[in-house]
Design a protein around this motif. Structure first.
Motif, PDB file in Angstrom:
ATOM      1  N   ILE A 200     -29.667 -13.602   1.178  1.00  0.00           N
ATOM      2  CA  ILE A 200     -28.633 -13.932   0.194  1.00  0.00           C
ATOM      3  C   ILE A 200     -27.557 -14.812   0.825  1.00  0.00           C
ATOM      4  O   ILE A 200     -27.151 -15.825   0.257  1.00  0.00           O
ATOM      5  N   LEU A 201     -27.085 -14.421   1.993  1.00  0.00           N
ATOM      6  CA  LEU A 201     -25.941 -15.102   2.615  1.00  0.00           C
ATOM      7  C   LEU A 201     -26.315 -16.325   3.443  1.00  0.00           C
ATOM      8  O   LEU A 201     -25.542 -17.283   3.525  1.00  0.00           O
ATOM      9  N   THR A 202     -27.481 -16.291   4.083  1.00  0.00           N
ATOM     10  CA  THR A 202     -27.899 -17.421   4.925  1.00  0.00           C
ATOM     11  C   THR A 202     -29.370 -17.737   4.684  1.00  0.00           C
ATOM     12  O   THR A 202     -30.223 -17.496   5.544  1.00  0.00           O
ATOM     13  N   PRO A 203     -29.682 -18.292   3.502  1.00  0.00           N
ATOM     14  CA  PRO A 203     -31.086 -18.610   3.221  1.00  0.00           C
ATOM     15  C   PRO A 203     -31.595 -19.684   4.183  1.00  0.00           C
ATOM     16  O   PRO A 203     -30.815 -20.451   4.733  1.00  0.00           O
ATOM     17  N   THR A 204     -32.892 -19.714   4.371  1.00  0.00           N
ATOM     18  CA  THR A 204     -33.488 -20.725   5.237  1.00  0.00           C
ATOM     19  C   THR A 204     -33.325 -22.099   4.604  1.00  0.00           C
ATOM     20  O   THR A 204     -33.106 -22.223   3.397  1.00  0.00           O
TER      21      THR A 204
END
Length: 177
Positions: A16-20
């Motif tokens: 959610i916070l750091t998608p690829t």
């Protein structure tokens, strides 16, 4: 992460916070990660409730599928609505963006079940994007009161053994009911 494994809270938060790179956040439009991220899933909230007005139809081809007409119900008294025994279409607040290596299933929160209310969902396929809907059925003959933005269901995400080459491309892609 192991293939076929259920995502835990840390993996869900990360997606959610750091998608690829090139991937949208797994879930958008959430209110509180502290409340909504669970040990093995994510709680989705109620946005709208619809009363079903007509019959639907399911045929052998997509052209033979007809969804019933419906009408939006009004929330009153601090966002509450009373639901008589029966079935309702509900729209969820959050938007989900499934990467090609995940699929998901969702189950009702146990408070619904303990109140005589069922929530029915389908599979969230790899590649699906959109604001989903579910079927809420009030089995309790006395009915049920529900408040807008209440947490209705927990979505559980599963890692596929291998990413799929092509994701979901059905009629509900990018839906925003």
């Amino acid at each position: 992460m192991l293939n076929g494994a259920v995502l835990n809270s840390g993996s869900i938060r990360e997606l959610i916070l750091t998608p690829t790179e090139g991937q949208l956040p797994l879930v958008e439009g959430w209110a509180s990660l502290d409340e909504q991220v669970q040990a093995s899933g994510f709680d989705f909230r109620l946005l709208r409730v619809y009363r079903l007005l007509t019959a639907g139809r399911m045929g052998s081809s997509a052209d033979d599928r007809i969804l019933p007409e419906n009408e939006s119900m009004e929330f009153e008294d601090n966002g509450w609505v009373f639901l008589e025994a029966g079935s309702y279409l509900v729209t969820l607040c959050e938007v989900v963006n499934m990467p090609l290596d995940l699929m998901a299933l969702a189950l009702p929160r146990s408070s619904l079940l303990r109140s005589g209310v069922g929530l029915y969902t389908a599979v969230w396929d790899p590649g699906y994007r959109g604001r989903s809907q579910a079927l809420l059925t009030v089995h309790n003959p006395s009915g049920y009161m529900i408040q807008q933005y209440s947490r209705l269901m927990q979505m559980v995400f599963f890692r596929l053994s291998n990413p799929t080459a092509e994701g979901y491309s059905g009629r509900y892609q990018d839906e925003r009911p």
